[in-house]
Design an enzyme around this catalytic site. Sequence first.
Site, PDB file in Angstrom:
ATOM      1  CG  LEU A   1       7.327 -19.667  11.483  1.00 18.60           C
ATOM      2  CD1 LEU A   1       7.173 -18.152  11.728  1.00 18.60           C
ATOM      3  CD2 LEU A   1       6.566 -19.976  10.366  1.00 18.60           C
TER       4      LEU A   1
ATOM      5  CE1 TYR B   1       4.379 -14.807   6.187  1.00 12.51           C
ATOM      6  CE2 TYR B   1       2.888 -16.408   5.073  1.00 12.51           C
ATOM      7  CZ  TYR B   1       4.060 -16.085   5.553  1.00 12.51           C
ATOM      8  OH  TYR B   1       5.460 -16.870   5.173  1.00 12.51           O
TER       9      TYR B   1
ATOM     10  NE  ARG C   1       8.950   4.847   2.005  1.00 15.07           N
ATOM     11  CZ  ARG C   1      10.165   5.011   2.399  1.00 15.07           C
ATOM     12  NH1 ARG C   1      10.686   6.370   2.615  1.00 15.07           N
ATOM     13  NH2 ARG C   1      11.052   4.011   2.737  1.00 15.07           N
TER      14      ARG C   1
ATOM     15  NE  ARG D   1       2.714 -19.719  12.791  1.00 13.51           N
ATOM     16  CZ  ARG D   1       2.856 -20.678  12.019  1.00 13.51           C
ATOM     17  NH1 ARG D   1       4.027 -21.364  12.175  1.00 13.51           N
ATOM     18  NH2 ARG D   1       2.230 -20.767  10.647  1.00 13.51           N
TER      19      ARG D   1
ATOM     20  CE  LYS E   1       3.161 -18.106   8.281  1.00 12.71           C
ATOM     21  NZ  LYS E   1       4.329 -18.837   7.556  1.00 12.71           N
TER      22      LYS E   1
ATOM     23  CG  HIS F   1      11.307   4.823   8.132  1.00 15.47           C
ATOM     24  ND1 HIS F   1      11.361   5.833   7.246  1.00 15.47           N
ATOM     25  CD2 HIS F   1      12.359   3.750   7.660  1.00 15.47           C
ATOM     26  CE1 HIS F   1      12.134   5.111   6.114  1.00 15.47           C
ATOM     27  NE2 HIS F   1      12.548   3.943   6.636  1.00 15.47           N
TER      28      HIS F   1
ATOM     29  CD  GLU G   1      12.990 -21.284   9.493  1.00 21.88           C
ATOM     30  OE1 GLU G   1      11.843 -21.895   9.778  1.00 21.88           O
ATOM     31  OE2 GLU G   1      13.012 -20.132   9.634  1.00 21.88           O
TER      32      GLU G   1
HETATM   33  N1  PDD Z   1       5.500 -20.915   5.446  1.00 24.38           N
HETATM   34  N2  PDD Z   1       9.389 -21.825   8.578  1.00 24.38           N
HETATM   35  C1  PDD Z   1       9.337 -20.867   7.349  1.00 24.38           C
HETATM   36  C2  PDD Z   1      10.523 -19.977   7.012  1.00 24.38           C
HETATM   37  C3  PDD Z   1       7.966 -20.898   6.862  1.00 24.38           C
HETATM   38  O1  PDD Z   1       7.972 -19.832   6.044  1.00 24.38           O
HETATM   39  C4  PDD Z   1       7.083 -21.801   7.161  1.00 24.38           C
HETATM   40  C5  PDD Z   1       5.810 -21.924   6.667  1.00 24.38           C
HETATM   41  C6  PDD Z   1       7.329 -22.846   8.144  1.00 24.38           C
HETATM   42  C7  PDD Z   1       6.571 -24.059   8.286  1.00 24.38           C
HETATM   43  O2  PDD Z   1       5.442 -23.392   9.286  1.00 24.38           O
HETATM   44  P1  PDD Z   1       4.100 -24.330   9.426  1.00 24.38           P
HETATM   45  O3  PDD Z   1       4.308 -25.573   9.546  1.00 24.38           O
HETATM   46  O4  PDD Z   1       3.229 -23.356  10.431  1.00 24.38           O
HETATM   47  O5  PDD Z   1       3.322 -23.918   7.754  1.00 24.38           O
HETATM   48  C8  PDD Z   1       8.716 -22.692   8.418  1.00 24.38           C
HETATM   49  C9  PDD Z   1       4.266 -20.811   4.870  1.00 24.38           C
HETATM   50  C10 PDD Z   1       3.679 -22.176   4.423  1.00 24.38           C
HETATM   51  C11 PDD Z   1       4.320 -19.937   3.827  1.00 24.38           C
HETATM   52  O6  PDD Z   1       5.180 -19.030   3.733  1.00 24.38           O
HETATM   53  O7  PDD Z   1       3.720 -19.883   2.756  1.00 24.38           O
END
Ligand code: PDD
Length: 295
Positions: free
Chosen positions: A207, A36, A104, A55, A151, A106, A183
């Site tokens: 991320l 996402y 389903r 990304r 992501k 894997h 983070e």
């Molecule tokens: N999340 N690290 C993680 C684990 C995140 O889920 C996010 C953002 C970030 C920051 O990335 P960015 O600056 O590109 O938004 C770092 C989004 C906002 C979410 O999951 O809703």
Amino acid sequence: MSEQALNVYLNGSFVPADQACVPITDRGFQFGDSVYEVIPAYGGTPLRLTQHLDRLDNSLNAIHMTNPLSHDAWAGVLDELTAQLPGQDQQIYIQITRGAPGQRDHAIPEELAPTVVATTRALPERDAAQAMQGVNAVTLDDIRWKRCDIKTTALLGNVLAYHHARTEGADDAILVRDGQALEGTASNLFMVTNGLLITPPTGDCILPGITRDLVLELAEEEGIPYAEAAVSVVDLENADEIWLTSSTREIRAVTQLNGKPVGNGEPGALWHRMDQLLDAYKARLRLHARERTDA
Ligand code: PDD
């Protein structure tokens, strides 16, 4: 217009949100086999669309998928999506799952149409009092997997860490692996020590945040000294300032860490400066949106 009245993009069409359905065999639902993006749009102009779509491509490639839409096609879809909330600040959500096979299994199917979703909603207005109060964070062991650079919507590790922090009376968690602070549960980490802005380097453990990149770029432009370097929990506990950055929450100052004040317990001087720089950047995007509408 209420949120419910907005159309969403699903597999090539715009449909009312309450009519957008995905089969129960969808691999996003059954395996978290899905990636996402969350993209803020100021006045309707997406922030750093190219970087977000790059990304997205990287996340898809990492799970052996390719983007079903070109970047130009995405720009068209997002234009139509955001036009539903003219002039408003929004958060766009894109999700691509591997798709819905008959049953389903894997094994990754060879031929499968992905499920492609995009939605938008208004970005909540900034709460100035909350921004000044800052975030009360705790450090927690990072129980996520080893590819946090992807992501993925498989966010249970993040969800449980956030829940753990909340049950301890904190607002959020900062995740720690082998003594290194990495983070937040949905944000990147910065700290300020003796005027130097430091953020953990990109790699498998975090991320690569788009807001993180923007903050580093603004620091470069403004001559603010910065470094991408490992941040130990001890460093963090002695930092003058700590920030968490993300697309939806922008730059948040952490004012308490593990029950102790960060600096003097208020958002610091560099946070104020960076927050203003980001505000000016957003204002330029809103202006760009108005110029596009007037043209
Ligand atoms: N999340 N690290 C993680 C684990 C995140 O889920 C996010 C953002 C970030 C920051 O990335 P960015 O600056 O590109 O938004 C770092 C989004 C906002 C979410 O999951 O809703």
